[in-house]
Enzyme design. Sequence first.
Site, PDB file in Angstrom:
ATOM      1  N   LYS A 172       0.841  -1.202   0.000  1.00 50.87           N
ATOM      2  CA  LYS A 172       0.000   0.000   0.000  1.00 50.87           C
ATOM      3  C   LYS A 172       0.881   1.260   0.000  1.00 50.87           C
ATOM      4  CE  LYS A 172      -3.502   2.822   0.566  1.00 50.87           C
ATOM      5  NZ  LYS A 172      -4.570   3.111  -0.359  1.00 50.87           N
ATOM      6  N   LYS A 240       0.070  11.148   5.973  1.00 50.95           N
ATOM      7  CA  LYS A 240       0.346   9.984   6.824  1.00 50.95           C
ATOM      8  C   LYS A 240       0.961   8.858   5.994  1.00 50.95           C
ATOM      9  CE  LYS A 240      -3.008   7.296   7.021  1.00 50.95           C
ATOM     10  NZ  LYS A 240      -3.644   6.104   6.523  1.00 50.95           N
TER      11      LYS A 240
HETATM   12  P1  NAD Z   1     -12.412   8.634   7.643  1.00 49.01           P
HETATM   13  O1  NAD Z   1     -11.722   9.594   8.536  1.00 49.01           O
HETATM   14  O2  NAD Z   1     -13.488   9.107   6.718  1.00 49.01           O
HETATM   15  O3  NAD Z   1     -13.046   7.419   8.496  1.00 49.01           O
HETATM   16  C1  NAD Z   1     -12.480   6.891   9.666  1.00 49.01           C
HETATM   17  C2  NAD Z   1     -13.605   6.679  10.673  1.00 49.01           C
HETATM   18  O4  NAD Z   1     -13.059   6.050  11.835  1.00 49.01           O
HETATM   19  C3  NAD Z   1     -14.245   7.988  11.130  1.00 49.01           C
HETATM   20  O5  NAD Z   1     -15.617   7.956  10.837  1.00 49.01           O
HETATM   21  C4  NAD Z   1     -13.959   8.029  12.648  1.00 49.01           C
HETATM   22  O6  NAD Z   1     -15.026   8.587  13.377  1.00 49.01           O
HETATM   23  C5  NAD Z   1     -13.786   6.558  12.952  1.00 49.01           C
HETATM   24  N1  NAD Z   1     -13.022   6.266  14.155  1.00 49.01           N
HETATM   25  C6  NAD Z   1     -11.820   6.742  14.541  1.00 49.01           C
HETATM   26  N2  NAD Z   1     -11.442   6.181  15.716  1.00 49.01           N
HETATM   27  C7  NAD Z   1     -12.434   5.332  16.071  1.00 49.01           C
HETATM   28  C8  NAD Z   1     -12.637   4.457  17.177  1.00 49.01           C
HETATM   29  N3  NAD Z   1     -11.750   4.350  18.172  1.00 49.01           N
HETATM   30  N4  NAD Z   1     -13.776   3.725  17.210  1.00 49.01           N
HETATM   31  C9  NAD Z   1     -14.702   3.832  16.222  1.00 49.01           C
HETATM   32  N5  NAD Z   1     -14.568   4.643  15.151  1.00 49.01           N
HETATM   33  C10 NAD Z   1     -13.440   5.381  15.077  1.00 49.01           C
HETATM   34  O7  NAD Z   1     -11.236   7.918   6.830  1.00 49.01           O
HETATM   35  P2  NAD Z   1     -11.375   7.096   5.456  1.00 49.01           P
HETATM   36  O8  NAD Z   1     -11.165   8.027   4.331  1.00 49.01           O
HETATM   37  O9  NAD Z   1     -12.568   6.210   5.507  1.00 49.01           O
HETATM   38  O10 NAD Z   1     -10.038   6.202   5.563  1.00 49.01           O
HETATM   39  C11 NAD Z   1      -9.937   5.068   6.432  1.00 49.01           C
HETATM   40  C12 NAD Z   1      -8.639   4.357   6.121  1.00 49.01           C
HETATM   41  O11 NAD Z   1      -8.662   3.931   4.750  1.00 49.01           O
HETATM   42  C13 NAD Z   1      -7.386   5.237   6.289  1.00 49.01           C
HETATM   43  O12 NAD Z   1      -6.343   4.468   6.807  1.00 49.01           O
HETATM   44  C14 NAD Z   1      -7.094   5.671   4.862  1.00 49.01           C
HETATM   45  O13 NAD Z   1      -5.720   5.972   4.687  1.00 49.01           O
HETATM   46  C15 NAD Z   1      -7.537   4.450   4.069  1.00 49.01           C
HETATM   47  N6  NAD Z   1      -7.947   4.702   2.681  1.00 49.01           N
HETATM   48  C16 NAD Z   1      -8.762   5.756   2.367  1.00 49.01           C
HETATM   49  C17 NAD Z   1      -9.138   5.956   1.036  1.00 49.01           C
HETATM   50  C18 NAD Z   1     -10.019   7.120   0.633  1.00 49.01           C
HETATM   51  O14 NAD Z   1     -10.113   7.394  -0.577  1.00 49.01           O
HETATM   52  N7  NAD Z   1     -10.673   7.819   1.546  1.00 49.01           N
HETATM   53  C19 NAD Z   1      -8.699   5.077   0.048  1.00 49.01           C
HETATM   54  C20 NAD Z   1      -7.925   3.996   0.398  1.00 49.01           C
HETATM   55  C21 NAD Z   1      -7.553   3.811   1.718  1.00 49.01           C
END
Ligand code: NAD
Length: 322
Positions: A172, A240
Amino acid sequence: MSTRIGFIGLGIMGSPMAANLVEAGFEVAGYDLNAPNVAKLEAAGGTGAASIAEAIDGADVVITMLPAHPHVAAAVLGEGGVFESIKPGTLFIDFSTIRPETSVEVAKAGAARGVRVLDAPVSGGEKGAIDGVLSIMVGGEPEVFAAARPVFDAVGKVAALCGPAGSGQVVKAANQLVVGGTYALVAEAIVLMEAAGVDAAAGLDMLAGGLAGSRILELKRASMLARDFKPGFRIDLHHKDMGIALDAARQAEVALPMTSLVATLIQAARAQGLGDQDHSALLSVAENLSGSSGSSGTSGSSGSSGSSGTSGRSGRSARKAN
Ligand code: NAD
């Protein structure tokens, strides 16, 4: 009886992934710190939970999709976390993008409890999550990977086992340096074409159809030209990921100069107040380097630099006139 899934982290990615698991016939209970995200799962046919323990109660599979390694460490290894109440034999899949060391730590802690663990970061963005066509890069044991196949099939198009625990995160990191570098160069191509007075939209159509073509050009060229930087994938998260890539390079004792440069550009985006914008906002950084700001911003670009709203060429011609 259908497989029960406890899903922790229902944000931009987790929410549509959980909805696709419901659609595929899994019983999904979900928890997120942010209550409206839990309500979205309920609307999609899942069950809302008020804590991690409630979400994973009776689960055959536990999934996390959280922002970064401190969130995973807290939600999985911390007080009230997944490993406090998970049953031995449960399959635990972390889809979050985090540093490989934390994935290894989680896998070891899981093994000590008889839990089968995979790190399984994804690529494909929000659209890939909604369409259920993510690419899934997996670290762990082959028999555990095989057991997770029905889950991967529900949220992704391809999944590959890349090696032992932590390997998915290394792949990744490689993915993210390519994505970041591609955005940085597409941004420079737009700055060049607009400044030279050519039709940038027609130009990007040509790039997209030739050897320079990419998924980024395919999916993002129109929104970049419109300066629509609504996330998507936030600059803060890409920052990050570049940190993970540079750490991985240091550990592997390899030199990645392009990666370092892209990491600096993403750092600049944060310094310019763009952390909450989509990573395509690297275009604003490229424009600022040339003293121009392109077309005025549409929705989502309000956080861009103070120069937004002037035309790209006015900045340049003003400089030329001085
Ligand atoms: P986001 O911030 O939209 O979602 C993360 C969620 O986790 C939030 O809703 C937050 O409230 C929740 N959260 C945090 N701590 C928590 C806890 N202790 N208990 C319960 N819920 C908790 O982020 P995202 O964009 O969905 O990304 C999530 C992961 O996927 C990241 O690691 C990111 O790098 C990866 N990612 C994102 C994308 C993208 O396009 N957004 C693509 C590929 C990978």
